[in-house]
Design an enzyme around this catalytic site. Structure first.
Site, PDB file in Angstrom:
ATOM      1  N   LYS A 139      13.088   1.288   8.446  1.00  0.00           N
ATOM      2  CA  LYS A 139      12.035   0.779   7.562  1.00  0.00           C
ATOM      3  C   LYS A 139      12.322  -0.694   7.294  1.00  0.00           C
ATOM      4  O   LYS A 139      13.476  -1.120   7.392  1.00  0.00           O
ATOM      5  CB  LYS A 139      12.039   1.548   6.227  1.00  0.00           C
ATOM      6  CG  LYS A 139      10.712   1.511   5.515  1.00  0.00           C
ATOM      7  CD  LYS A 139       9.780   2.597   6.029  1.00  0.00           C
ATOM      8  CE  LYS A 139       8.439   2.580   5.338  1.00  0.00           C
ATOM      9  NZ  LYS A 139       7.641   3.774   5.684  1.00  0.00           N
TER      10      LYS A 139
HETATM   11  P1  NAD Z   1      -1.882   1.147   0.886  1.00  0.00           P
HETATM   12  O1  NAD Z   1      -1.347  -0.209   0.620  1.00  0.00           O
HETATM   13  O2  NAD Z   1      -2.994   1.296   1.819  1.00  0.00           O
HETATM   14  O3  NAD Z   1      -2.286   1.854  -0.498  1.00  0.00           O
HETATM   15  C1  NAD Z   1      -1.417   1.903  -1.597  1.00  0.00           C
HETATM   16  C2  NAD Z   1      -2.194   2.431  -2.783  1.00  0.00           C
HETATM   17  O4  NAD Z   1      -1.305   2.543  -3.894  1.00  0.00           O
HETATM   18  C3  NAD Z   1      -3.339   1.510  -3.233  1.00  0.00           C
HETATM   19  O5  NAD Z   1      -4.469   2.289  -3.512  1.00  0.00           O
HETATM   20  C4  NAD Z   1      -2.792   0.884  -4.504  1.00  0.00           C
HETATM   21  O6  NAD Z   1      -3.810   0.552  -5.423  1.00  0.00           O
HETATM   22  C5  NAD Z   1      -1.959   2.029  -5.042  1.00  0.00           C
HETATM   23  N1  NAD Z   1      -1.004   1.555  -6.037  1.00  0.00           N
HETATM   24  C6  NAD Z   1      -0.095   0.561  -5.915  1.00  0.00           C
HETATM   25  N2  NAD Z   1       0.557   0.397  -7.083  1.00  0.00           N
HETATM   26  C7  NAD Z   1       0.048   1.314  -7.939  1.00  0.00           C
HETATM   27  C8  NAD Z   1       0.297   1.643  -9.289  1.00  0.00           C
HETATM   28  N3  NAD Z   1       1.222   0.978  -9.999  1.00  0.00           N
HETATM   29  N4  NAD Z   1      -0.431   2.647  -9.866  1.00  0.00           N
HETATM   30  C9  NAD Z   1      -1.352   3.319  -9.157  1.00  0.00           C
HETATM   31  N5  NAD Z   1      -1.622   3.049  -7.863  1.00  0.00           N
HETATM   32  C10 NAD Z   1      -0.937   2.060  -7.272  1.00  0.00           C
HETATM   33  O7  NAD Z   1      -0.606   2.000   1.342  1.00  0.00           O
HETATM   34  P2  NAD Z   1      -0.574   3.359   2.172  1.00  0.00           P
HETATM   35  O8  NAD Z   1      -0.305   3.023   3.578  1.00  0.00           O
HETATM   36  O9  NAD Z   1      -1.734   4.191   1.814  1.00  0.00           O
HETATM   37  O10 NAD Z   1       0.768   4.020   1.610  1.00  0.00           O
HETATM   38  C11 NAD Z   1       0.791   4.808   0.424  1.00  0.00           C
HETATM   39  C12 NAD Z   1       2.048   5.652   0.413  1.00  0.00           C
HETATM   40  O11 NAD Z   1       2.072   6.478   1.575  1.00  0.00           O
HETATM   41  C13 NAD Z   1       3.364   4.881   0.449  1.00  0.00           C
HETATM   42  O12 NAD Z   1       4.351   5.627  -0.233  1.00  0.00           O
HETATM   43  C14 NAD Z   1       3.720   4.862   1.933  1.00  0.00           C
HETATM   44  O13 NAD Z   1       5.098   4.665   2.167  1.00  0.00           O
HETATM   45  C15 NAD Z   1       3.268   6.267   2.298  1.00  0.00           C
HETATM   46  N6  NAD Z   1       3.020   6.482   3.731  1.00  0.00           N
HETATM   47  C16 NAD Z   1       2.133   5.693   4.402  1.00  0.00           C
HETATM   48  C17 NAD Z   1       1.895   5.968   5.750  1.00  0.00           C
HETATM   49  C18 NAD Z   1       0.867   5.198   6.548  1.00  0.00           C
HETATM   50  O14 NAD Z   1       0.623   5.572   7.713  1.00  0.00           O
HETATM   51  N7  NAD Z   1       0.215   4.189   6.003  1.00  0.00           N
HETATM   52  C19 NAD Z   1       2.587   7.000   6.397  1.00  0.00           C
HETATM   53  C20 NAD Z   1       3.469   7.788   5.661  1.00  0.00           C
HETATM   54  C21 NAD Z   1       3.680   7.519   4.333  1.00  0.00           C
END
Ligand code: NAD
Length: 452
Positions: A139
């Site tokens: 990561k």
């Molecule tokens: P993203 O940046 O697209 O979305 C993140 C979301 O979290 C946004 O809606 C943002 O408003 C919200 N957020 C941030 N701070 C916040 C807070 N303090 N209170 C409430 N909401 C808050 O990111 P993503 O890719 O959707 O990733 C989200 C999670 O999923 C992370 O933990 C990431 O590690 C995990 N993840 C992502 C993927 C992927 O393919 N993108 C794969 C596996 C896991």
């Protein structure tokens, strides 16, 4: 609310082996983990060490997995639009590569720090093992707020970061991908910068990173893959809880890539989203929130606030909304004891990585709320990243149907191995998922040994 007591009798079994919220292991001191019980790395590794104890994993394997192999930290200067220079900090942590090249996303966020990145890289090792992928875990990230930079500044930041870590990544060594704050466009710049710096050219240089735009070597289905995997997992796990996916109500925390795709796919299957939240606010509508219109609103405005198809509510209202499924899809440690006590759901489907703290999980388990752990539930993203990498290396493009079908096979297999471990060790699902992941890693280490 529907509680464990009102579920079918067969579902009322409480597992014998569930982690205490203050779990401690001699390995913590042996490898020098931080003593703060709120430290994210200590918490995530602690869940694995608890599972290792339940399955009697030899101490040597526990030590190897309790710290990452490499921790790379870089500082690099970038010229801003006004001509000034700023210095940025970036990370790449390579946790383990016993099963194959390091694999894992890049987070662009102002709060990124080493412990987050270490935790997330550790989770990738476990997730890739559970999902049956030929990858280890890695990561990375940049301490930056992408919303505060112009496209030109972001391009220079991303290209300069790629230059700084170029010797530590590669299509057969370490393959990054998107995470919070990073996008397909950023991945395209990384692939282009890497291909310029390396001897590899064209498609094979493209294989250095996944989550690229489809036009630039990305895979169909990658953008929605993590949300799709969350839904696939729910489809496999809900029937044993007496729930039919086409009639569930659900709420989502974080409406970014993972949350909005999980929301849209669940709604397309007949589910009703009645509450949603992100960093801009909390919304509620008992009649149901239009998941597609909300995704359009977020794309235009950057957050859920101001969406006219729901009313704004308090944090407490949001968590207390009665739903079948709650999908945390924002950041780590957002479901602590306080939130766990407020939740009014039957299942927590972890779309985010490490959203539930050990203390929060203890409350959920005591209240009979099932937790579908992140290393199972959100493995869809890395699985389709793997398909993208295979397509790049073999110069093929897969149809969307094939991507979805193959993804589902990996999700079903991972869920079945998790269920089998739960049965064998009479434990909760997180412990079971770690055991299933550790079994695969143990076999590899037993066969190959440790050099010299
Ligand atoms: P993203 O940046 O697209 O979305 C993140 C979301 O979290 C946004 O809606 C943002 O408003 C919200 N957020 C941030 N701070 C916040 C807070 N303090 N209170 C409430 N909401 C808050 O990111 P993503 O890719 O959707 O990733 C989200 C999670 O999923 C992370 O933990 C990431 O590690 C995990 N993840 C992502 C993927 C992927 O393919 N993108 C794969 C596996 C896991």
């Amino acid at each position: 609310m529907t509680t464990l007591a009102s579920r079918p009798a067969a579902k009322q079994h409480r597992p014998k082996n569930t982690p205490p919220s203050n779990f401690s292991s001699p390995v913590f001191d042996e490898v020098g983990l931080p003593s703060d019980p709120n430290n994210l790395y200590r918490q995530t590794v602690g869940s694995m060490l608890y599972a290792a104890q339940v399955m009697n994993l030899p101490n040597g394997f526990q030590l190897i997995l309790a710290q990452p192999k490499n921790e790379i930290m870089v500082h690099f200067p970038v010229r801003m639009d006004d001509g000034s220079y700023r210095l940025f900090k970036g990370y790449r942590v390579q946790h383990n590569n016993a099963l194959g090249p390091f694999k894992g996303g890049l987070r662009f966020h102002p709060d990124v720090h080493l412990d987050d990145v270490k935790s997330l890289s550790f989770l990738m090792t476990m997730k890739c093992s559970l999902a049956g992928l030929p990858y280890g875990g890695g990561k990375g990230g940049i301490k930056v707020d992408p919303r505060k930079h112009s496209s030109g500044e972001m391009e220079r930041i991303v290209r300069r970061f790629t230059t700084a870590i170029a010797h530590n990544i590669g299509p057969d060594y370490d393959i990054p991908a998107p995470d919070v704050g990073s996008s397909a466009q950023h991945m395209a710049w990384i692939a282009d910068t890497y291909s310029f710096l390396s001897e590899a050219t064209g498609k094979n240089a493209n294989a250095v990173i996944t989550g690229k735009p489809v036009e630039s070597g990305g895979s169909l289905g990658r953008e929605k893959a993590t949300g799709q995997g969350v839904v696939d997992t729910l489809e496999i796990m809900l029937p044993e809880l007496g729930l039919d996916i086409s009639h569930i109500t659900f709420s989502v925390l974080g409406y970014g890539n993972v949350g909005s795709w999980a929301g849209r796919i669940l709604a397309a299957k007949g589910g009703k989203m009645t509450a949603v939240a992100d960093h801009t606010g909390f919304l509620k509508n008992e009649k149901g929130i239009d998941t597609v219109a909300l995704a359009d609103h977020v794309a235009k405005t950057g957050g859920v606030r101001g969406f006219t198809g729901a009313t704004s509510c308090t944090k407490e209202d949001f968590y207390k909304t009665k739903v079948d499924v709650f999908v945390p899809a924002a950041l780590e440690q957002m479901v602590q004891e306080e939130e766990a006590r407020m939740l009014n759901c039957i299942v927590v489907a972890e779309g985010a990585n490490a959203p539930t703290t050990p203390a929060g999980e203890r409350v959920l388990l005591e209240r009979g709320i099932e937790v579908l752990p992140a290393i199972l539930c959100n493995a869809g993203g890395v699985t389709v990243s793997y398909f993208e990498w295979v397509q790049n290396l073999t110069f093929h493009s897969w149809e969307l149907d094939r991507v979805d079908r193959e993804l589902n096979k990996h999700m079903v297999d991972a869920a079945n191995r998790t269920k089998a471990a739960r049965q064998k060790y009479d434990c909760d699902l997180r412990t079971a998922a770690y055991i299933a992941a550790l079994e695969r890693l143990r076999k590899v280490y037993e066969l190959r040994g440790i050099f010299p």
